[in-house]
Structures are given as structure tokens and as C-alpha cells.
Design a protein around this motif. Structure first.
Motif, short mmCIF file in Angstrom:
data_model
loop_
_atom_site.label_atom_id
_atom_site.label_comp_id
_atom_site.label_asym_id
_atom_site.label_seq_id
_atom_site.Cartn_x
_atom_site.Cartn_y
_atom_site.Cartn_z
N LEU A 66 0.83 -1.21 0.00
CA LEU A 66 0.00 0.00 0.00
C LEU A 66 0.86 1.26 0.00
CD1 LEU A 66 -2.77 1.37 0.21
CD2 LEU A 66 -2.59 1.16 2.70
N ASN A 67 1.86 1.30 0.89
CA ASN A 67 2.76 2.47 0.93
C ASN A 67 3.43 2.70 -0.42
OD1 ASN A 67 2.24 3.02 3.59
ND2 ASN A 67 4.37 2.88 4.27
N THR A 68 3.83 1.63 -1.06
CA THR A 68 4.56 1.75 -2.31
C THR A 68 3.63 2.06 -3.47
OG1 THR A 68 6.13 0.11 -1.47
CG2 THR A 68 6.23 0.60 -3.82
N ALA A 69 2.50 1.36 -3.54
CA ALA A 69 1.59 1.49 -4.70
C ALA A 69 0.72 2.72 -4.65
CB ALA A 69 0.70 0.24 -4.79
N SER A 70 0.57 3.36 -3.49
CA SER A 70 -0.35 4.49 -3.37
C SER A 70 0.00 5.65 -4.29
CB SER A 70 -0.41 4.98 -1.91
OG SER A 70 0.90 5.28 -1.43
N ILE A 101 2.20 20.74 -7.16
CA ILE A 101 1.46 19.66 -6.49
C ILE A 101 2.41 18.59 -5.99
CG2 ILE A 101 -0.23 17.81 -6.86
CD1 ILE A 101 -1.59 19.68 -8.92
N THR A 102 3.41 18.27 -6.80
CA THR A 102 4.41 17.27 -6.39
C THR A 102 5.13 17.70 -5.12
OG1 THR A 102 4.75 16.57 -8.69
CG2 THR A 102 6.48 16.03 -7.11
N LEU A 103 5.48 18.98 -5.03
CA LEU A 103 6.15 19.49 -3.84
C LEU A 103 5.28 19.35 -2.59
CD1 LEU A 103 7.88 22.70 -5.25
CD2 LEU A 103 9.03 20.68 -4.33
N VAL A 104 3.99 19.60 -2.73
CA VAL A 104 3.06 19.46 -1.60
C VAL A 104 3.06 18.00 -1.12
CG1 VAL A 104 0.64 19.58 -0.87
CG2 VAL A 104 1.62 21.40 -2.28
N GLY A 105 2.98 17.07 -2.07
CA GLY A 105 2.99 15.66 -1.71
C GLY A 105 4.28 15.25 -1.02
N ILE A 106 5.41 15.78 -1.47
CA ILE A 106 6.70 15.45 -0.87
C ILE A 106 6.76 15.93 0.58
CG2 ILE A 106 9.16 16.02 -0.94
CD1 ILE A 106 8.88 15.94 -4.04
N VAL A 107 6.23 17.12 0.83
CA VAL A 107 6.21 17.65 2.20
C VAL A 107 5.38 16.74 3.12
CG1 VAL A 107 5.41 19.56 3.64
CG2 VAL A 107 6.63 20.04 1.52
N LEU A 108 4.20 16.34 2.64
CA LEU A 108 3.35 15.45 3.45
C LEU A 108 4.02 14.10 3.70
CD1 LEU A 108 -0.13 16.12 1.77
CD2 LEU A 108 0.60 16.83 4.07
N GLN A 109 4.65 13.56 2.67
CA GLN A 109 5.32 12.26 2.79
C GLN A 109 6.47 12.34 3.80
OE1 GLN A 109 6.49 9.50 -0.73
NE2 GLN A 109 8.31 10.72 -0.34
N THR A 110 7.24 13.42 3.73
CA THR A 110 8.39 13.58 4.63
C THR A 110 7.95 13.73 6.08
OG1 THR A 110 9.64 14.68 2.86
CG2 THR A 110 10.41 15.01 5.11
N ALA A 111 6.83 14.41 6.30
CA ALA A 111 6.36 14.67 7.66
C ALA A 111 5.45 13.58 8.20
CB ALA A 111 5.61 16.01 7.69
N ALA A 112 5.27 12.48 7.47
CA ALA A 112 4.30 11.44 7.84
C ALA A 112 4.56 10.89 9.24
CB ALA A 112 4.34 10.32 6.81
N GLN A 113 3.45 10.77 10.00
CA GLN A 113 3.51 10.21 11.35
C GLN A 113 2.96 8.80 11.43
OE1 GLN A 113 5.02 12.11 13.90
NE2 GLN A 113 5.52 13.31 12.07
N ASN A 114 2.26 8.38 10.40
CA ASN A 114 1.66 7.05 10.37
C ASN A 114 1.46 6.64 8.92
OD1 ASN A 114 -0.84 8.38 9.56
ND2 ASN A 114 -1.08 8.91 11.72
N VAL A 115 0.99 5.42 8.72
CA VAL A 115 0.80 4.90 7.37
C VAL A 115 -0.19 5.74 6.59
CG1 VAL A 115 -0.11 2.96 6.04
CG2 VAL A 115 1.46 2.54 7.93
N ALA A 116 -1.28 6.17 7.23
CA ALA A 116 -2.32 6.93 6.54
C ALA A 116 -1.76 8.24 5.99
CB ALA A 116 -3.47 7.22 7.49
N MET A 117 -0.97 8.96 6.78
CA MET A 117 -0.40 10.23 6.32
C MET A 117 0.61 9.99 5.21
SD MET A 117 1.33 13.22 8.64
CE MET A 117 1.89 14.78 7.90
N PHE A 118 1.40 8.93 5.34
CA PHE A 118 2.37 8.61 4.30
C PHE A 118 1.67 8.30 2.99
CE2 PHE A 118 5.52 5.97 2.10
CZ PHE A 118 6.70 6.64 2.37
N VAL A 119 0.58 7.54 3.06
CA VAL A 119 -0.17 7.18 1.86
C VAL A 119 -0.79 8.41 1.21
CG1 VAL A 119 -2.22 5.96 1.03
CG2 VAL A 119 -0.59 4.80 2.52
N VAL A 120 -1.37 9.30 2.01
CA VAL A 120 -1.96 10.53 1.47
C VAL A 120 -0.89 11.37 0.78
CG1 VAL A 120 -3.03 12.74 2.10
CG2 VAL A 120 -3.89 10.62 3.10
#
Length: 527
Positions: A66-70, A101-120
Motif C-alpha cells: 500500500l505504501n509503495t503502490a499508493s 502539487i508534487t512538492l506538496v505531496g513530498i512535504v506530506l510524505q516527509t512529515a508522515a507520522q503514520n501509514v495513513a499520512m504517508f499514503v496521502v
């Protein structure tokens, strides 16, 4: 010297006077766009090996997939809107917003606290890369001079391995860290490529074909001249290319007003172009490279390489090898042709997959007594497989579809029949989007199920992939059409059986085999 150039959009341009410099900037634009995707794939390859990443998220086989395919969920959504965005906003603004948009996603991925945030975060990142893949492919195919198109657009995916190599080196360097920054820093560095892309856009011209459709005829002539003849509006190449664009778009726009979606479905030529053009995405996806692209650790484990540091080192070496092979493949596609390159590559992939499957079975039957020659022989064939894949599919994935898709076609008529989209002149953007949609939809499934498949059936996954590749090779041999050395409008004539412009072929003019008597067209009428 930089010349302020009208673009017909809100994004200004200060374009160099040298066509060579413009081509180099366009190639650099290709580099940074594809590096984002390459970095992402290799980064996840490295992260899936790192205990600091897998332990932090308490990953299982399912959540690893899921983390990889999202990211492909976002890519799939991105391709659904990318054609419309690219046509409506202009090619360069679409690339700009996709990078944001890609930059926004990278920020969210870097700051992820759990699987759900990482996937988003990865879904948002995928949304941006999905849009940028289509808008960049269309923009570069429409703007590059024909003699450089194979190199320029081929590099759009070749430099996937530049990003992959950087990510492999970064994850190898942070792999021994004991904090979450072992995976957060590699994620954060991914944003550098989008920032570089945004920085390049003000120094390249807008697509002349998009400008003609929008009625900016003088802007389009200027764009053609900048890309082909150092800004000389009277140069024969510039005159011929511009006239081809005007004549082809004029004819096809008039044709589209008289044809319904039902009639286009009944046209064998339109169906053929759609199926051939969109085939590159699915073909490249099911070829078998997803295993090594995202789950190299699992693949190496099946071969007998189990140490995580050794796997990370193998990831670095693999990306150097694939980069060299993809550049060699781009040269083959430019000089030898698109179809022969794809056929040879597919034949070699089939051979490699069956060998890998057989050697992996031998290791799985008796791992305790497997010889080192068996282990390293299997790894060597895996590397050969990735190299053979890179020779054809890495450059052709974004080179071949926009060449095949015509200025008019099936998707434009479907869009014209819907009240909320309106009328679009071109399916080049929507056609490439459709190819990317098929690719990302399949990748979303395959990236998710690969770790499950490798865990459950092991070596049989390679045999299944090898069987698919045999079918792909047959389809390419029977249906693909060669596009080497022709402008986009001249490729149309291969399918339509006649050229819509009276000018000689551009390469004939360029090499002195033909001359152009026509005066530069002056078009102010709407088409």
C-alpha cells in the motif's frame, strides 16, 4: 542573450537566441521531470530494505504494498485530468502546477507520522507526477525539432535512472542512521527536482502547436523559429514546419466538425492509432520490471542475497547500469527505429525472465546448499533483464505515444460530446494521458500484488511475466508503425495515407534533397 517572448499564457518566457541552447534547456527539463519518478521508485526500493522505515510504520506485506503502490493512485487520477489541464492552461503552465502539487505531496510524505499520512502524501505526489508526465511528454514532442525529438523526448524517461541513482546513493548513505531521518531525508531531497523544473520553465518557449490552436499565429511562428533556426523567421526549416502545423491543424479541425463520436468508433484508422498509441504504457508495465523497480530487496532475497547493505549497494550498481542502457537505447531508437528496438528488447526480456525463474527455483529447492555461482549468476541475469528493459521501454514510454496520436482522434470526439468539457482540438495530450492512465492503473495493481506474489509463488512470477512478454512481442511485430525521422504531421500521413501539407518532408529540406518555394504563411484567420 535572452529575448522576452510572448507565450499566450500567464507564465512569461525569456528565451535564449540559440536553438542549441533551447534544445539543451528542453533536455534539462526532461531530466528533472523524469528524475522525480526515478528517485521515487529507487527511494522506495531503498526504504523497503531499511529497518528504520519498516519498523517505524510496523509494515506488513499488505501495508508495504500500500505504501509503495499508493503513488499510482495519485498518478491514475492525475492522468484523468492531465490532458484537459494541458490543453486548457497551456503546456508550460500545466508543468508548473504539476511541479507545485508534487512538492506538496513530498512535504506530506516527509512529515508522515503514520501509514495513513504517508499514503496521502504519496497520493498527492502521484497526482503531480501523473500530470507532469503527460504535460511534459506532449510539450517536448511538440516543441523539439524533429531531428532531436527522439533524444529530447526519450530522455524524459531515460533520466528516471539519474533520479534513481541519486536516491540509491542517498538511502545507502542514510541507511545506517538510527533515527527516522534515515527515510525522511531521502524523501525531502526528492523535492529538489520539482524546484529545478520550475526554475527552467521561464527560459523555454511555449508549444507552437498549442499556440496555433489558441490563435496566436505570430507567437507560434516565433516559437518554431526559436527551436529550429536561432529565431530566423525566414529560414526554410522554420517556414516548412510552421506551414505543416497550420495545414494539418486546419484540415483536422474542419474534419472534426463534421464527424461524430459514433463515426470515429467505426473508423479502423482511428481505432488503430488509439490502440497502438496507448499500448506503450501497458506493455512497459507488464514487462516484469516492477519487481526490480520497487521490490529489489525481495528479488535479491529469492536469488540468495539477503544482507541489507549488500542489497542497497546492488541498488546503486543497478541504476548506473540501467542509465547507460537507456541512453544506448535512445540512440538505437533515433538511428535504428522505434519498432526494431522494442522487438529486440522484448525477445531478450523473455529469455532473461525464464532463466531467472529457473535459477530462482533451483535456489528455492535447496537454499542451504546453493552454490555462490548459482546466486551470483541469478543476480547477473536480473541485471541483464533490467538493462534490456531500459534499452527499449525507458525511452519509448514517452517518445512513441505522442508521435502516434494524431491532432484529431477518438478521445477528442468523446470530450466534444460532453457538456462539461467543451471542445478540444487535440488528442495528443489526452491520448498520452490515456496511455499513462493504463500504465498507472496496471502499476497500481501490480506494485501492490508483487510482494504478495513473490511471497506466495516465488519463482513462478518470473515465468508468468515471461509468458506475457511473448504476447507483447507478437503484438508489436504485427501492429506497431515506425515513426523514425518524421515530424508529427508527417507521421499523421502514415496512418491517413496522405499528407495534409504541400511542403516537402522536413528532413529532405534539412539535408538538401528538397527545396521550399513557398513563402512564409501569414495566418490570422481562426482555424
Amino acid at each position: 542573450m535572452l529575448k522576452q517572448t510572448p507565450t499566450g499564457t500567464w507564465l512569461p518566457a525569456f528565451v535564449p537566441e540559440s536553438s542549441l541552447v533551447i534544445s539543451l534547456l528542453l533536455m534539462l527539463c526532461s531530466l528533472v521531470q523524469s528524475s522525480t519518478s526515478g528517485y521515487d521508485g529507487s527511494m522506495l526500493n531503498g526504504l523497503n530494505i531499511l529497518p528504520s522505515y519498516t519498523d517505524y510504520f510496523n509494515l506488513t506485506t499488505a501495508t508495504t504494498g500500500l505504501n509503495t503502490a499508493s503513488v499510482f493512485i495519485g498518478c491514475t487520477v492525475g492522468t484523468l485530468v492531465s490532458g484537459i489541464m494541458t490543453d486548457a492552461l497551456g503546456r508550460r503552465p500545466a508543468i508548473f502546477w504539476s511541479s507545485v502539487i508534487t512538492l506538496v505531496g513530498i512535504v506530506l510524505q516527509t512529515a508522515a507520522q503514520n501509514v495513513a499520512m504517508f499514503v496521502v502524501g504519496r497520493i498527492v505526489l502521484g497526482l503531480g507526477t501523473g500530470i507532469s508526465g503527460v504535460s511534459s511528454g506532449v510539450y517536448l514532442s511538440e516543441t523539439f525539432p524533429s531531428q532531436w525529438r527522439a533524444w529530447g523526448v526519450g530522455l524524459l524517461n531515460d533520466f528516471y535512472y539519474v533520479g534513481a541513482l541519486i536516491a540509491a546513493g542517498v538511502t545507502l548513505g542514510t541507511g545506517q542512521w538510527q533515527s527516522t531521518w534515515a527515510w525522511r531525508l531521502p524523501s525531502l531531497i526528492q523535492g529538489i527536482f520539482s524546484i529545478l523544473c520550475i526554475a527552467i520553465l521561464p527560459f523555454v518557449p511555449e508549444s507552437p502547436r498549442w499556440l496555433v490552436h489558441e490563435g496566436h499565429f505570430e507567437y507560434a511562428r516565433n516559437s518554431v523559429a526559436q527551436a529550429n533556426s536561432n529565431g530566423d523567421l525566414q529560414d526554410p526549416i522554420t517556414v516548412a514546419v510552421y506551414k505543416e502545423i497550420i495545414d494539418a491543424l486546419d484540415f483536422e479541425k474542419k474534419e472534426s466538425r463534421t464527424m461524430s463520436p459514433k463515426e470515429i468508433f467505426k473508423t479502423p484508422t482511428a481505432r488503430k492509432r488509439l490502440l497502438i498509441g496507448m499500448s506503450a504504457g501497458p506493455f512497459s508495465c507488464v514487462a516484469g520490471n516492477i519487481i526490480a523497480s520497487y521490490y529489489l530487496g525481495d528479488e535479491l532475497t529469492t536469488a540468495g542475497i539477503t544482507d541489507s547493505t549488500d542489497q542497497l549497494k546492488a541498488n546503486v550498481v543497478l541504476n548506473v547500469w540501467c542509465l547507460a542502457c537507456s541512453i544506448f537505447g535512445t540512440n538505437l531508437a533515433a538511428k535504428w527505429g522505434r519498432k526494431p528496438t522494442a522487438l529486440v528488447s522484448e525477445a531478450l526480456l523473455v529469455i532473461c525472465l525464464f532463466i531467472i525463474g529457473g535459477l530462482s527455483k533451483m535456489y528455492a529447492d535447496d537454499p542451504d546448499h546453493a552454490s555462490s555461482s548459482l546466486v551470483y549468476g541469478n543476480v547477473g541475469v536480473m541485471f541483464l533483464f533490467q538493462g534490456f528493459y531500459s534499452v527499449a521501454w525507458t525511452p519509448l514510454l514517452y517518445l512513441y505515444p505522442p508521435e502516434v496520436f494524431s491532432v484529431r482522434g477518438l478521445l477528442s470526439f468523446i470530450f466534444e460530446s460532453t457538456s462539461f468539457i467543451g471542445t478540444w482540438y487535440s488528442i495528443r495530450a489526452n491520448g498520452l494521458a490515456f496511455s499513462s492512465l493504463m500504465l498507472n492503473s496496471l502499476a497500481c495493481v501490480f506494485v501492490f500484488i508483487m510482494p504478495i506474489g513473490l511471497h506466495n509463488i516465488g519463482w513462478r512470477m518470473y515465468m508468468i511475466n515471461g509468458s506475457w512478454d511473448i504476447v507483447i512481442a507478437i503484438l508489436i511485430a504485427v501492429y506497431w508503425v515506425e515513426t523514425k525521422g518524421k515530424t508529427l504531421e508527417e507521421i499523421d500521413a502514415l496512418f491517413e495515407d496522405k499528407k495534409q501539407s504541400s511542403v516537402p518532408e522536413i528532413e529532405h529540406i534539412r539535408t538538401g534533397r528538397a527545396t521550399l518555394d513557398a513563402k512564409p504563411p501569414s495566418r490570422e484567420a481562426k482555424i
